[in-house]
Scaffold this active site. Structure first.
Site, PDB file in Angstrom:
ATOM      1  N   ASN A  10     -26.467 -54.907  13.185  1.00  0.00           N
ATOM      2  CA  ASN A  10     -25.740 -55.182  14.432  1.00  0.00           C
ATOM      3  C   ASN A  10     -24.477 -54.326  14.391  1.00  0.00           C
ATOM      4  OD1 ASN A  10     -24.290 -56.173  16.555  1.00  0.00           O
ATOM      5  ND2 ASN A  10     -24.072 -58.257  15.757  1.00  0.00           N
ATOM      6  N   TRP A  11     -24.488 -53.268  15.193  1.00  0.00           N
ATOM      7  CA  TRP A  11     -23.359 -52.319  15.136  1.00  0.00           C
ATOM      8  C   TRP A  11     -22.148 -52.814  15.912  1.00  0.00           C
ATOM      9  CZ3 TRP A  11     -26.409 -47.057  16.033  1.00  0.00           C
ATOM     10  CH2 TRP A  11     -27.300 -46.876  14.970  1.00  0.00           C
ATOM     11  N   LYS A  12     -22.287 -53.911  16.614  1.00  0.00           N
ATOM     12  CA  LYS A  12     -21.176 -54.515  17.377  1.00  0.00           C
ATOM     13  C   LYS A  12     -20.479 -53.444  18.224  1.00  0.00           C
ATOM     14  CE  LYS A  12     -20.919 -58.204  14.018  1.00  0.00           C
ATOM     15  NZ  LYS A  12     -20.138 -59.203  13.315  1.00  0.00           N
ATOM     16  N   HIS A  98     -25.354 -64.655  19.561  1.00  0.00           N
ATOM     17  CA  HIS A  98     -24.499 -64.292  18.428  1.00  0.00           C
ATOM     18  C   HIS A  98     -23.206 -65.117  18.480  1.00  0.00           C
ATOM     19  CE1 HIS A  98     -21.921 -62.040  15.734  1.00  0.00           C
ATOM     20  NE2 HIS A  98     -23.025 -61.584  15.188  1.00  0.00           N
ATOM     21  N   GLU A 100     -20.231 -64.368  18.079  1.00  0.00           N
ATOM     22  CA  GLU A 100     -19.132 -63.757  18.846  1.00  0.00           C
ATOM     23  C   GLU A 100     -19.331 -63.989  20.340  1.00  0.00           C
ATOM     24  OE1 GLU A 100     -19.481 -59.978  16.851  1.00  0.00           O
ATOM     25  OE2 GLU A 100     -18.787 -60.979  15.037  1.00  0.00           O
ATOM     26  N   GLU A 170     -26.371 -67.384  10.754  1.00  0.00           N
ATOM     27  CA  GLU A 170     -25.132 -66.670  10.439  1.00  0.00           C
ATOM     28  C   GLU A 170     -23.970 -67.655  10.468  1.00  0.00           C
ATOM     29  OE1 GLU A 170     -25.514 -62.226  11.540  1.00  0.00           O
ATOM     30  OE2 GLU A 170     -25.027 -63.277  13.382  1.00  0.00           O
ATOM     31  N   GLY A 176     -17.948 -61.134   8.774  1.00  0.00           N
ATOM     32  CA  GLY A 176     -16.834 -60.191   8.741  1.00  0.00           C
ATOM     33  C   GLY A 176     -15.682 -60.632   7.845  1.00  0.00           C
ATOM     34  N   SER A 216     -21.542 -61.083   5.959  1.00  0.00           N
ATOM     35  CA  SER A 216     -21.055 -60.335   4.800  1.00  0.00           C
ATOM     36  C   SER A 216     -22.155 -59.937   3.817  1.00  0.00           C
ATOM     37  CB  SER A 216     -19.939 -61.117   4.086  1.00  0.00           C
ATOM     38  OG  SER A 216     -18.839 -61.306   4.963  1.00  0.00           O
ATOM     39  N   GLY A 237     -23.822 -56.754   9.695  1.00  0.00           N
ATOM     40  CA  GLY A 237     -22.781 -56.181  10.546  1.00  0.00           C
ATOM     41  C   GLY A 237     -22.160 -54.969   9.867  1.00  0.00           C
TER      42      GLY A 237
END
Ligand code: 13P
Length: 260
Positions: A10-12, A98, A100, A170, A176, A216, A237
């Site tokens: 997931n390149w966000k 997700h 976020e 997650e 992160g 992570s 990530g």
């Protein structure tokens, strides 16, 4: 049934068009030796999907995912992108729910459920993300939260579409932060998710559903996580932004297949 190890990046909100293209090419080439043992994919920013799709379309190694989508096919929804357009551009899957999206953009369980349904009806694979916050874990509510997110999003999915659902557990506190759930903490939740799938769907679906861990994951901790019986791979990530570390994680997943 044996589940194929799966590693998705997931390149966000990272990478220009050029960076995305370079990263995609490096991963497509580097993942080739593991293609038969590991399902690899990545989710670039929306603006890079069209260009990156030109590479994934030609590749037998990697699939293209979007990071989000909107559950209406078209209409007056300024700024949104429908699942049918995501499919049209060349994606085969999409991340839904997700943390976020849930926590920064206020997505409710109900909206996540609508997205799951719309994405599946469009023919996309759904990577359904769920997980508890640190407060929820410390209050002893981990399973209550994960079960609620799972139940509200998943169990109305008709039998014919169930094999298009991948779960990504997650824990929000591990995303992160450099704090990975221990392999046993993650395994415990993965096993509960699989049990709930068995209760709500069928034993066969429970055994075939891929359940990824995210939070992570890196080249150092991947192998131990993948050694757990119910951890089928990872949604990565930060470590998916560097080909070297992402390819190490893919290698660990591919090798885990032999030990399960
Ligand atoms: P990190 O691997 O950077 O913790 O992110 C995990 C994640 O959110 C993947 O969707």
């Amino acid at each position: 049934m044996k589940r194929k190890p799966t590693v998705f990046g997931n390149w966000k909100l990272h990478n220009t068009l050029k960076d995305s293209e370079e990263l995609a090419r490096a991963i497509i080439d580097g993942a080739a030796p593991y293609a038969d043992r590991c399902h690899v994919g990545f989710a670039p920013v929306f603006t890079a999907l069209c260009t990156v799709a030109e590479h994934t379309r030609k590749s037998t190694t990697c699939t293209l995912l979007a990071q989000n989508g909107y559950p209406k096919p078209n209409g007056a929804f300024t700024g949104e992108v429908s699942f049918s357009l995501i499919k049209d551009v060349g994606c085969t899957g999409v991340l839904v729910g997700h943390s976020e999206r849930r926590h920064l953009f206020g997505e409710s369980d109900e909206l996540v459920g609508e997205k799951v349904e719309s994405a599946l009806q469009t023919g996309l694979t759904v990577v359904l993300c769920l997980g508890e916050t640190l407060d929820e874990r410390e209050a002893g509510h981990t399973w209550e939260v994960v079960d609620r997110q799972l139940t509200s999003a998943m169990f109305h999915v008709p039998p014919a579409l169930r094999d298009k659902v991948i779960i990504a557990y997650e824990p929000v506190w591990a995303i992160g932060t450099g704090k990975t759930a221990t392999p046993l903490q993650a395994q415990e939740v993965h096993a509960l998710i699989r049990k709930r799938i068995e209760e709500n769907w069928l034993a066969e679906s429970a055994q075939s559903t891929v359940i990824l861990y995210g939070g992570s994951v890196n080249a150092k901790n991947a192998q131990e996580l993948f050694s757990q019986p119910d951890i089928d791979g990872a949604l990565v990530g930060g470590a998916s932004l560097k080909p070297e570390s992402f390819l190490e994680i893919i290698k660990a997943a591919a090798e885990s297949a032999a030990t399960k």
